[in-house]
Scaffold this motif. Structure first.
Motif, PDB file in Angstrom:
ATOM      1  N   GLN A  37      -6.752   0.676   8.446  1.00 13.04           N
ATOM      2  CA  GLN A  37      -5.761   1.771   8.370  1.00 13.04           C
ATOM      3  C   GLN A  37      -5.753   2.406   6.988  1.00 13.04           C
ATOM      4  N   ARG A  38      -6.390   1.744   6.013  1.00 15.72           N
ATOM      5  CA  ARG A  38      -6.364   2.279   4.645  1.00 15.72           C
ATOM      6  C   ARG A  38      -7.140   3.580   4.555  1.00 15.72           C
ATOM      7  N   ARG A  39      -6.536   4.557   3.910  1.00 12.27           N
ATOM      8  CA  ARG A  39      -7.232   5.802   3.624  1.00 12.27           C
ATOM      9  C   ARG A  39      -6.967   6.196   2.178  1.00 12.27           C
ATOM     10  N   PRO A  48      10.518   7.263  -6.109  1.00 18.55           N
ATOM     11  CA  PRO A  48      10.205   6.106  -6.958  1.00 18.55           C
ATOM     12  C   PRO A  48       9.877   4.848  -6.159  1.00 18.55           C
ATOM     13  N   VAL A  49       9.130   3.968  -6.775  1.00 18.36           N
ATOM     14  CA  VAL A  49       8.764   2.669  -6.209  1.00 18.36           C
ATOM     15  C   VAL A  49       9.226   1.610  -7.207  1.00 18.36           C
ATOM     16  N   PRO A  50       9.933   0.563  -6.745  1.00 20.56           N
ATOM     17  CA  PRO A  50      10.381  -0.460  -7.704  1.00 20.56           C
ATOM     18  C   PRO A  50       9.204  -1.058  -8.475  1.00 20.56           C
ATOM     19  N   GLN A 167      -1.570  -2.923   1.532  1.00 16.13           N
ATOM     20  CA  GLN A 167      -0.776  -3.922   2.263  1.00 16.13           C
ATOM     21  C   GLN A 167       0.718  -3.752   1.993  1.00 16.13           C
ATOM     22  N   ALA A 168       1.067  -3.281   0.779  1.00 10.35           N
ATOM     23  CA  ALA A 168       2.481  -3.078   0.438  1.00 10.35           C
ATOM     24  C   ALA A 168       3.061  -1.866   1.167  1.00 10.35           C
ATOM     25  N   GLY A 169       2.186  -0.960   1.644  1.00 11.94           N
ATOM     26  CA  GLY A 169       2.655   0.247   2.320  1.00 11.94           C
ATOM     27  C   GLY A 169       2.525   1.486   1.451  1.00 11.94           C
ATOM     28  N   LEU A 170       1.798   1.350   0.351  1.00 14.19           N
ATOM     29  CA  LEU A 170       1.613   2.476  -0.571  1.00 14.19           C
ATOM     30  C   LEU A 170       0.187   3.013  -0.443  1.00 14.19           C
TER      31      LEU A 170
END
Ligand code: IYR
Length: 225
Positions: A37-39, A48-50, A167-170
């Motif tokens: 799924q990675r692109r 922002p991202v923590p 994997q983190a969703g970023l």
């Protein structure tokens, strides 16, 4: 924990969970589906991202194997808008020249389906930039430390980094402005560190598009003996 000496150095007993073959197959399949799924994404949301998320992603990259376990990498994490602005300015200056005169026609033809150009707004829009440096050698208490297989080691660490970002969703784009020595100056890195890769990291823009391209099939990349 069981221990034993090898060459006079302590070794710890190590094992992985003894999984059923079904579970093994499921794990490998699930991980492949996830990674497939990675692109590469060039348009970022400014949301922002923590920082703790990014710290764990960098910790993951730091788990990569390396030549003689020298861990010859430095990850610079940039949040400061002023430094991002400087990096974008310098990268675009180089890229403008590259696209105009340094890159041969074949190269530009190969990049056409990806829609890249000299402009790099993502260098300011992404909440974070990670600049990975390769350490040609180490320095410990002013003493030179020999490093081995530096590019292979740092390349593997970058693979772990990219997998952890996904994997983190970023999302990220592996950006390699060329030449990239301006990064050493802007980030004030010592001479034994050389810039390796620049990765903007953040959420993908709510509506973004990626090239309609295919990955090679298993039979195209695998040779069985
Ligand atoms: N460094 C340039 C060009 C570029 C080169 C390759 I090979 C790519 O896969 C993508 C871009 C740039 O970042 O635009």
């Amino acid at each position: 924990m069981e221990k034993k000496l090898i060459n006079g150095f302590e070794h710890l007993s190590y094992s992985r969970p003894d999984l059923s073959l079904e579970k093994l197959s499921e794990n490998a399949r699930t991980f492949y589906y996830e990674m497939n799924q990675r692109r590469t994404v060039r348009e970022f949301d400014t949301r922002p991202v923590p920082v703790e998320v990014i710290e764990n992603i960098i910790r993951t990259a730091g788990t990569a194997p390396s030549g003689a376990h020298k861990q010859p990498w430095t990850f610079c994490l940039i949040q400061d808008p002023e430094i991002k602005r400087k990096i974008r300015g310098a990268a675009e200056e180089e890229e403008r020249i590259s696209y105009a005169s340094r890159m041969p026609t074949t190269w530009k033809k190969d990049l056409a389906p990806l829609g890249t150009d000299w402009e790099k707004p993502f260098l300011e829009e992404a909440p974070y930039l990670i600049v990975v440096f390769r350490q040609s050698f180490g320095l410990q208490d002013g003493e030179k430390v020999q490093h081995y297989y530096v590019s292979k080691s740092v390349g593997i660490a970058c693979g772990f980094l990219i997998a952890a970002i996904h994997q983190a969703g970023l999302v990220t784009v592996t950006h390699t402005p060329s030449p990239m020595n301006f990064l050493s100056e802007i980030l004030n890195r010592p001479v034994h560190e050389k810039p390796f890769l620049l990765l903007p990291v953040g959420f993908a823009k709510a509506e973004t598009f990626v090239p309609n391209i295919e990955r090679k099939s298993l039979e195209e990349i695998l040779v069985r003996y």
